[in-house]
Write a protein that holds these residues in place. Structure first.
Motif, PDB file in Angstrom:
ATOM      1  N   GLU A  78       0.836  -1.186   0.000  1.00 49.02           N
ATOM      2  CA  GLU A  78       0.000   0.000   0.000  1.00 49.02           C
ATOM      3  C   GLU A  78       0.881   1.250   0.000  1.00 49.02           C
ATOM      4  N   GLY A  79       0.284   2.381  -0.375  1.00 48.94           N
ATOM      5  CA  GLY A  79       0.931   3.680  -0.244  1.00 48.94           C
ATOM      6  C   GLY A  79       2.269   3.791  -0.946  1.00 48.94           C
ATOM      7  N   SER A  80       3.240   4.358  -0.244  1.00 49.75           N
ATOM      8  CA  SER A  80       4.547   4.611  -0.838  1.00 49.75           C
ATOM      9  C   SER A  80       5.269   3.313  -1.192  1.00 49.75           C
ATOM     10  N   SER A  81       5.004   2.234  -0.462  1.00 50.10           N
ATOM     11  CA  SER A  81       5.629   0.944  -0.781  1.00 50.10           C
ATOM     12  C   SER A  81       5.172   0.446  -2.144  1.00 50.10           C
ATOM     13  N   GLN A  82       3.909   0.637  -2.424  1.00 50.33           N
ATOM     14  CA  GLN A  82       3.370   0.199  -3.717  1.00 50.33           C
ATOM     15  C   GLN A  82       3.966   1.031  -4.854  1.00 50.33           C
TER      16      GLN A  82
ATOM     17  N   GLU B   3      11.036 -10.513  10.710  1.00 49.47           N
ATOM     18  CA  GLU B   3      11.294  -9.141  10.258  1.00 49.47           C
ATOM     19  C   GLU B   3      10.473  -8.128  11.058  1.00 49.47           C
ATOM     20  N   PHE B   4       9.337  -8.569  11.580  1.00 52.24           N
ATOM     21  CA  PHE B   4       8.431  -7.638  12.254  1.00 52.24           C
ATOM     22  C   PHE B   4       8.519  -7.854  13.763  1.00 52.24           C
ATOM     23  N   ARG B   5       9.153  -6.910  14.436  1.00 52.96           N
ATOM     24  CA  ARG B   5       9.382  -7.001  15.879  1.00 52.96           C
ATOM     25  C   ARG B   5       8.819  -5.749  16.540  1.00 52.96           C
ATOM     26  N   TRP B   6       8.092  -5.963  17.645  1.00 53.31           N
ATOM     27  CA  TRP B   6       7.436  -4.837  18.310  1.00 53.31           C
ATOM     28  C   TRP B   6       8.290  -4.273  19.449  1.00 53.31           C
ATOM     29  N   ALA B   7       9.120  -5.105  20.047  1.00 53.59           N
ATOM     30  CA  ALA B   7       9.908  -4.640  21.183  1.00 53.59           C
ATOM     31  C   ALA B   7      11.112  -5.552  21.357  1.00 53.59           C
TER      32      ALA B   7
ATOM     33  N   MET C 136       6.851  -8.852   2.148  1.00 53.15           N
ATOM     34  CA  MET C 136       6.399  -8.062   1.005  1.00 53.15           C
ATOM     35  C   MET C 136       4.893  -8.273   0.797  1.00 53.15           C
ATOM     36  N   PHE C 137       4.541  -9.271  -0.011  1.00 54.72           N
ATOM     37  CA  PHE C 137       3.130  -9.615  -0.174  1.00 54.72           C
ATOM     38  C   PHE C 137       3.048 -11.092  -0.527  1.00 54.72           C
ATOM     39  N   SER C 138       1.919 -11.700  -0.228  1.00 56.94           N
ATOM     40  CA  SER C 138       1.795 -13.156  -0.233  1.00 56.94           C
ATOM     41  C   SER C 138       2.034 -13.768  -1.599  1.00 56.94           C
ATOM     42  N   SER C 139       1.597 -13.104  -2.659  1.00 55.02           N
ATOM     43  CA  SER C 139       1.704 -13.696  -3.990  1.00 55.02           C
ATOM     44  C   SER C 139       3.106 -13.558  -4.581  1.00 55.02           C
ATOM     45  N   LEU C 140       4.017 -12.873  -3.894  1.00 46.52           N
ATOM     46  CA  LEU C 140       5.409 -12.816  -4.336  1.00 46.52           C
ATOM     47  C   LEU C 140       6.089 -14.084  -3.835  1.00 46.52           C
ATOM     48  N   ARG C 141       6.053 -15.120  -4.654  1.00 44.80           N
ATOM     49  CA  ARG C 141       6.552 -16.424  -4.238  1.00 44.80           C
ATOM     50  C   ARG C 141       8.061 -16.489  -4.407  1.00 44.80           C
ATOM     51  N   LEU C 142       8.758 -15.813  -3.507  1.00 46.86           N
ATOM     52  CA  LEU C 142      10.220 -15.814  -3.517  1.00 46.86           C
ATOM     53  C   LEU C 142      10.734 -16.133  -2.119  1.00 46.86           C
ATOM     54  N   GLY C 143      11.482 -17.201  -2.024  1.00 50.57           N
ATOM     55  CA  GLY C 143      12.155 -17.565  -0.791  1.00 50.57           C
ATOM     56  C   GLY C 143      13.614 -17.839  -1.109  1.00 50.57           C
TER      57      GLY C 143
ATOM     58  N   VAL D 226      13.894  -1.623   3.295  1.00 54.12           N
ATOM     59  CA  VAL D 226      14.031  -1.258   4.706  1.00 54.12           C
ATOM     60  C   VAL D 226      12.962  -0.254   5.108  1.00 54.12           C
ATOM     61  N   ARG D 227      12.712   0.736   4.252  1.00 60.07           N
ATOM     62  CA  ARG D 227      11.672   1.720   4.560  1.00 60.07           C
ATOM     63  C   ARG D 227      10.304   1.051   4.617  1.00 60.07           C
ATOM     64  N   HIS D 228      10.082   0.104   3.704  1.00 58.84           N
ATOM     65  CA  HIS D 228       8.819  -0.635   3.701  1.00 58.84           C
ATOM     66  C   HIS D 228       8.653  -1.425   5.001  1.00 58.84           C
ATOM     67  N   LEU D 229       9.706  -2.084   5.450  1.00 58.21           N
ATOM     68  CA  LEU D 229       9.631  -2.857   6.693  1.00 58.21           C
ATOM     69  C   LEU D 229       9.324  -1.952   7.885  1.00 58.21           C
ATOM     70  N   ARG D 230       9.947  -0.795   7.928  1.00 56.16           N
ATOM     71  CA  ARG D 230       9.684   0.138   9.034  1.00 56.16           C
ATOM     72  C   ARG D 230       8.226   0.589   9.031  1.00 56.16           C
ATOM     73  N   ARG D 231       7.737   0.901   7.827  1.00 59.74           N
ATOM     74  CA  ARG D 231       6.343   1.361   7.724  1.00 59.74           C
ATOM     75  C   ARG D 231       5.371   0.261   8.125  1.00 59.74           C
ATOM     76  N   MET D 232       5.591  -0.961   7.615  1.00 57.30           N
ATOM     77  CA  MET D 232       4.674  -2.052   7.912  1.00 57.30           C
ATOM     78  C   MET D 232       4.779  -2.482   9.375  1.00 57.30           C
ATOM     79  N   THR D 233       5.966  -2.356   9.969  1.00 52.51           N
ATOM     80  CA  THR D 233       6.107  -2.679  11.393  1.00 52.51           C
ATOM     81  C   THR D 233       5.236  -1.761  12.230  1.00 52.51           C
ATOM     82  N   ARG D 234       5.194  -0.466  11.874  1.00 50.38           N
ATOM     83  CA  ARG D 234       4.329   0.468  12.602  1.00 50.38           C
ATOM     84  C   ARG D 234       2.861   0.077  12.444  1.00 50.38           C
ATOM     85  N   ILE D 235       2.480  -0.268  11.224  1.00 49.45           N
ATOM     86  CA  ILE D 235       1.077  -0.625  10.967  1.00 49.45           C
ATOM     87  C   ILE D 235       0.703  -1.908  11.696  1.00 49.45           C
ATOM     88  N   TYR D 236       1.546  -2.926  11.578  1.00 53.00           N
ATOM     89  CA  TYR D 236       1.243  -4.210  12.215  1.00 53.00           C
ATOM     90  C   TYR D 236       1.282  -4.112  13.734  1.00 53.00           C
ATOM     91  N   ARG D 237       2.195  -3.289  14.236  1.00 52.56           N
ATOM     92  CA  ARG D 237       2.248  -3.098  15.688  1.00 52.56           C
ATOM     93  C   ARG D 237       0.944  -2.485  16.186  1.00 52.56           C
TER      94      ARG D 237
END
Length: 509
Positions: A154-158, A317-321, A347-354, A396-407
């Motif tokens: 979503e947003g700037s990540s998209q 990747e997503f840590r609250w504390a 990232m997103f579920s349909s990006l099948r990359l591991g 990295v910016r995407h992870l920071r943004r999503m961490t705030r949202i998920y938190r």
């Protein structure tokens, strides 16, 4: 229009072309291959189609018309009439003689691996219980599902991702003097970006030739089980654990040892095994974080036994504390740890990359196994786009943004579920995208509560799907894919469900 009839076969029997054509058409009509209302080809087209005279076609059509098999409409053509039931007995016998029954194909004799795969598929089908609108009292309300679902950018990540895709498309369209085919182990840029990322965020030192990209982490895990497990090898799995790992090990012929857990995760033992699967960063599904002393104990065990450890780092990747503890791979000095990561959650579920990070020799074996399944690397555009996304700092910016949202969503969920503490014992966690809870009553009451909640339009994942041995009823509530308002509404419906059946639950206790 073209049609296919048994003309060559009937010609062998009747010899005269018009008779052979008549019987072939009649047979097609009576057996249903020429359905009622089918428009037959014109006499000119049918004559060309079967290399006969137009007069022979007209004579065959006239015979069919006289016997009521077809109807001719001036200016429109000849059409098959609706036929009653089946052939007369004599005609049916003749057709059966002309078409001897084909023997049923034998059930294929599958290999041991194939038989195990089919058995696992039968077991998997038992857990497929989709909820339809007809299962609910109030079907006009949208279902709120706490089961894992698609997560989107979503947003700037998209915006940044679209820019990376566009740039990657230009990269791959540029002419190149290098005739070397695309590497099976994945895009060189992305493997370099992964090495930089895990070095900075996870303390793992790796080179690009130690990284193998796969279509999701499960492909990496499945291929590794096929490479490392012999028939009847003892394999240690956490109990509970992700069901995909259980299926991969079982299909490869491994003998599973279900390892015990406590509030701190896996309890180390002196296992007689050659392979251990573990989720130390956040145990799946309980969320327990394995302390450093246990990590060191596990590494000592692997070194002494000459065993492999596959470390699945699926959503840390997503840590609250708190400060993340170093992964096993960062602590490994004996090169016995295989680190498996994924972008499906970050990232997103349909990006099948591991990807897997492993010793060079084993990376070469994994690449060879991948080449067997995927001679050409899949998702080259997405791989190059993700490389650009990471190298430009967007990841990295995407992870920071999503961490705030998920938190924020996690905090809302934790606040809302407090009234349900009389039902569940919640495992507290400082990271991850789902909450794990153990039901405080019996199994019958738990399933009654689940079924009743469906009528109120809310579902979650039954954690029994992850148990290797019978255990207490438990649940997984995923919150990353839904909004805060949906979380509030979903928990509200859970409370309504409990209020409506509370007395019944108490009676069953």
């Amino acid at each position: 229009m073209d049609i296919t009839i048994a003309y060559q076969r009937t010609l062998q029997k009747y010899h005269l072309k018009y008779l052979a054509l008549y019987h072939a058409l009649r047979e097609g009509i009576l057996t249903g291959s020429l359905a009622s209302g089918t428009r037959l080809p014109s006499s000119r087209d049918l004559a060309v189609m079967y290399g006969i005279s137009r007069g022979s076609v007209k004579e065959a059509y006239d015979m069919l018309l006289a016997e009521g098999y077809v109807n001719s409409v001036v200016g429109r053509g000849t059409f098959v009439m609706e036929q009653t039931a089946m052939l007369p007995d004599e005609s049916r016998i003749n057709l059966q003689n002309q078409n001897p029954p084909i023997a049923k194909q034998k059930v294929p004799a599958l290999s041991a691996w194939g038989q195990r795969i089919m058995q696992l598929e039968k077991e998997r089908a038992l857990y497929s219980t989709p909820v339809s609108a007809t299962d609910r009292d109030d079907a006009h309300q949208p279902m709120i599902s706490f089961q894992a679902d698609e997560v989107v950018l979503e947003g700037s990540s998209q915006i940044a991702w679209k820019s990376a895709l566009a740039a990657a498309g230009k990269d791959l369209q540029k002419p190149s003097d290098d005739s070397t085919p695309a590497p099976v182990n994945g895009d060189q840029w992305l493997r370099e970006a992964i090495c930089q990322h895990v070095g900075r965020t996870r303390g793992i030192t790796a080179t690009p030739d130690q990284v193998v990209l796969c279509s999701g982490s499960m492909e990496a895990i499945t291929l590794l089980t096929q490479l490392l497990i012999h028939e009847q090898d003892n394999i240690v799995l956490e109990n509970p654990c992700y069901s995909g790992i259980y299926r991969a090990v079982t299909a490869s012929g491994g003998r599973i040892h279900a390892a015990e857990l406590d509030q701190q995760g896996l309890i180390p033992q002196d296992w007689d095994a050659k392979l251990l699967f573990v989720t130390p960063g956040r145990q799946f599904p309980t969320g327990a974080v394995l302390p450093l002393t246990r990590r060191q104990h596990i590494l000592q065990w692997a070194a002494s036994k000459g065993a492999w450890i596959i470390e699945d780092d699926y959503d840390s990747e997503f840590r609250w504390a708190g400060r993340p503890i170093e992964p096993l791979k960062a602590l490994d000095r004996a090169e016995c740890v295989i680190y498996v990561g994924s972008f499906s959650k970050s990232m997103f579920s349909s990006l099948r990359l591991g990807y897997a990070i492993l010793p060079v020799e084993l990376a070469q074996a994994l690449t060879a196994a991948k080449r067997l399944y995927d001679p050409l690397p899949p998702a080259r555009l997405e791989q190059r786009a993700l490389a650009r996304f990471m190298m430009r700092g967007d990841y990295v910016r995407h992870l920071r943004r999503m961490t705030r949202i998920y938190r924020s969503r996690y905090d809302v969920f934790q606040h809302e579920i407090q009234p349900l503490s009389e039902l569940f014992h919640w495992h507290q966690t400082d990271c991850g995208l789902h909450a794990y809870a153990i039901w405080k009553y019996g199994s019958a009451q738990y399933h009654h509560f689940m079924q009743s909640a469906r009528f109120y339009g809310v579902t979650w994942r039954d954690a029994a799907d992850y148990q290797l041995t019978p255990g207490p009823p438990s649940a997984c509530f995923n919150f990353a894919h839904i909004t805060e308002q949906q979380i509030i509404e979903g928990v509200k419906r859970l409370r309504q469900t409990w209020d409506s059946i509370k007395h019944r639950i108490m009676e069953l206790s």
